[in-house]
Scaffold this motif. Sequence first.
Motif, mmCIF file in Angstrom:
data_model
loop_
_atom_site.group_PDB
_atom_site.id
_atom_site.type_symbol
_atom_site.label_atom_id
_atom_site.label_comp_id
_atom_site.label_asym_id
_atom_site.label_seq_id
_atom_site.Cartn_x
_atom_site.Cartn_y
_atom_site.Cartn_z
ATOM 1 N N GLU A 108 0.848 -1.192 0.000
ATOM 2 C CA GLU A 108 0.000 0.000 0.000
ATOM 3 C C GLU A 108 0.884 1.242 0.000
ATOM 4 O O GLU A 108 1.859 1.331 0.734
ATOM 5 N N GLY A 109 0.570 2.190 -0.826
ATOM 6 C CA GLY A 109 1.313 3.437 -0.896
ATOM 7 C C GLY A 109 2.565 3.358 -1.751
ATOM 8 O O GLY A 109 3.291 4.338 -1.865
ATOM 9 N N VAL A 110 2.847 2.212 -2.354
ATOM 10 C CA VAL A 110 4.034 2.071 -3.200
ATOM 11 C C VAL A 110 3.690 2.601 -4.585
ATOM 12 O O VAL A 110 2.678 2.236 -5.175
ATOM 13 N N ASP A 111 4.570 3.465 -5.098
ATOM 14 C CA ASP A 111 4.368 4.043 -6.425
ATOM 15 C C ASP A 111 5.066 3.147 -7.448
ATOM 16 O O ASP A 111 6.295 3.126 -7.552
ATOM 17 N N VAL A 112 4.274 2.384 -8.189
ATOM 18 C CA VAL A 112 4.812 1.421 -9.145
ATOM 19 C C VAL A 112 5.607 2.138 -10.242
ATOM 20 O O VAL A 112 6.671 1.662 -10.653
ATOM 21 N N ASN A 113 5.118 3.270 -10.705
ATOM 22 C CA ASN A 113 5.838 4.002 -11.758
ATOM 23 C C ASN A 113 7.206 4.471 -11.265
ATOM 24 O O ASN A 113 8.186 4.447 -12.016
ATOM 25 N N SER A 114 7.274 4.874 -10.012
ATOM 26 C CA SER A 114 8.555 5.281 -9.445
ATOM 27 C C SER A 114 9.514 4.105 -9.391
ATOM 28 O O SER A 114 10.705 4.246 -9.700
#
Length: 184
Positions: A59-65
């Motif tokens: 949760e809260g992880v930015d996949v694009n980043s």
Amino acid sequence: MKREELEAMGLAKDAIDKIMDLNGADINAAKAPVNQLQAQVETLTGQLQTATDGLKAFEGVDVNSLKEQISKLQSDMQAQKEAFAFDSMLDGAIRDAKGRNVKAIRSLLDIESLKTSKNQAEDIKAQLERCQSENGWAFGSDDAANSGLQTAATGAEHGTGGTVGTEDGVEAAFARLNPNLKID
């Protein structure tokens, strides 16, 4: 179905016992698949809970980043690989040209132009040949005049001295000062 209901219908005890046995067998046969399905439901519920708990960690992880970071790391690794290959090629060429000190010779070369060169092997060779002709001292040349180094110092340039291959100058001076002392 209950025994009392059958007795109320006026059936005989033996008939009631047989009906109850058949009914019990049917009920038990129907319970087995239900029990299997219940166990399956409990297993799947546990798996779903484990998956849900695992997803909470993301949760809260930015996949694009993360994708950008992976891409950057891959390009950094490729650049390191290319730099290592270039350094190995250049150092090998310097050693092949009998360079005395790789670090000193590298400082005499235009490294940036060699890195961006389309034909690195040929350009390295050309720069090393030019460097060797201009800085013979940096290479293991057989030509002593080209290297600027003396082949042997005899001490003759400072007055009395010996020649290469004869006795040591210190021993000769000591022997002159102490003619009666034998040195073996």
